[in-house]
Design a protein around this motif. Sequence first.
Motif, PDB file in Angstrom:
ATOM      1  N   ASP A 196       1.010  -0.642  12.338  1.00  0.00           N
ATOM      2  CA  ASP A 196       2.408  -1.041  12.227  1.00  0.00           C
ATOM      3  C   ASP A 196       2.610  -2.501  12.603  1.00  0.00           C
ATOM      4  OD1 ASP A 196       2.975   1.529  11.418  1.00  0.00           O
ATOM      5  OD2 ASP A 196       3.708   2.194  13.390  1.00  0.00           O
ATOM      6  N   ARG A 199       0.093  -4.698   9.654  1.00  0.00           N
ATOM      7  CA  ARG A 199       0.072  -4.428   8.213  1.00  0.00           C
ATOM      8  C   ARG A 199       0.646  -5.565   7.381  1.00  0.00           C
ATOM      9  NH1 ARG A 199       3.458  -2.011   4.327  1.00  0.00           N
ATOM     10  NH2 ARG A 199       2.308  -0.863   2.688  1.00  0.00           N
ATOM     11  N   LYS A 222       6.937  -1.755   0.834  1.00  0.00           N
ATOM     12  CA  LYS A 222       7.281  -2.371   2.113  1.00  0.00           C
ATOM     13  C   LYS A 222       6.780  -1.525   3.266  1.00  0.00           C
ATOM     14  CE  LYS A 222      11.128  -4.292   4.775  1.00  0.00           C
ATOM     15  NZ  LYS A 222      12.596  -4.567   4.804  1.00  0.00           N
ATOM     16  N   GLU A 223       6.913  -0.230   3.142  1.00  0.00           N
ATOM     17  CA  GLU A 223       6.380   0.694   4.148  1.00  0.00           C
ATOM     18  C   GLU A 223       5.163   1.405   3.552  1.00  0.00           C
ATOM     19  OE1 GLU A 223       7.445   0.906   7.187  1.00  0.00           O
ATOM     20  OE2 GLU A 223       9.076  -0.528   6.837  1.00  0.00           O
ATOM     21  N   PRO A 224       4.208   1.830   4.380  1.00  0.00           N
ATOM     22  CA  PRO A 224       3.032   2.515   3.848  1.00  0.00           C
ATOM     23  C   PRO A 224       3.436   3.700   2.978  1.00  0.00           C
ATOM     24  CG  PRO A 224       2.749   2.052   6.185  1.00  0.00           C
ATOM     25  CD  PRO A 224       4.165   1.702   5.852  1.00  0.00           C
ATOM     26  N   ALA A 227       3.043   6.908   4.876  1.00  0.00           N
ATOM     27  CA  ALA A 227       3.367   6.703   6.296  1.00  0.00           C
ATOM     28  C   ALA A 227       3.419   8.033   7.038  1.00  0.00           C
ATOM     29  CB  ALA A 227       4.706   5.983   6.416  1.00  0.00           C
TER      30      ALA A 227
END
Length: 228
Positions: A196, A199, A222-224, A227
């Motif tokens: 986090d 990345r 933008k986010e895994p 996640a």
Amino acid sequence: MPSRIGRRRPVTYLLGEPVDDYPAYAPESQRGHALRITEIGEPVLHTPARTVTEFSTPELARLIDDMFATMDVAEGVGLAAPQVGVDLRVFVYDLTDDRGDRHVGAVVNPQLEMDLEADPETEDEGCLSVPGAYVPLVRPGGATIRGVDQNGGPVQLEATGYLARCFIHEAQHLDGVLYWDHLTPEQQADALRQRDEQRADVLANRHEIALELEKTPPEYPKEPAGAK
């Protein structure tokens, strides 16, 4: 003039065979396209991959080219096909060992045999699918890989140390097992914390390297995507 006795020139091994005048980037990498690397939590990473049944095909050659390019853009030393979203039993590698020798190749349908009698080694280990995270992990000090090349020719590779760690890591990817799965809950939490924190910088670096290598940078969410 100082003596040259005892000095040795590093050797490059292509699928275990010594070669001369090998380029800084494998020819496959130069031909290939950089793809998005899948991230922990995406189903393709956690499911056993399928056996390759057709060899010497343009599709398999293209996959291997793209895997080499993707690995180099991400500054990795190994990459398994599920890490580019393809559920086939293929991995590529390009690393320099502790002796300064370089090892390069693509293995199809690898079978892993770990040398459990070799002294185990503990090293910080990471995964391109968990960008930015490194955790100490014990691995066997030796391994053998048996498989074929992209044309179906037999391959057998013996490895120790860092190369053995790479082979174990990549071969286990093809069984749906990540280094993550060998960590304690505390280590897993630490790896996610590192991921986090790091990345965004890791992905920005991949973008810059892709441009330097004249590749189209892959797009990441933008986010895994997977996640946890």
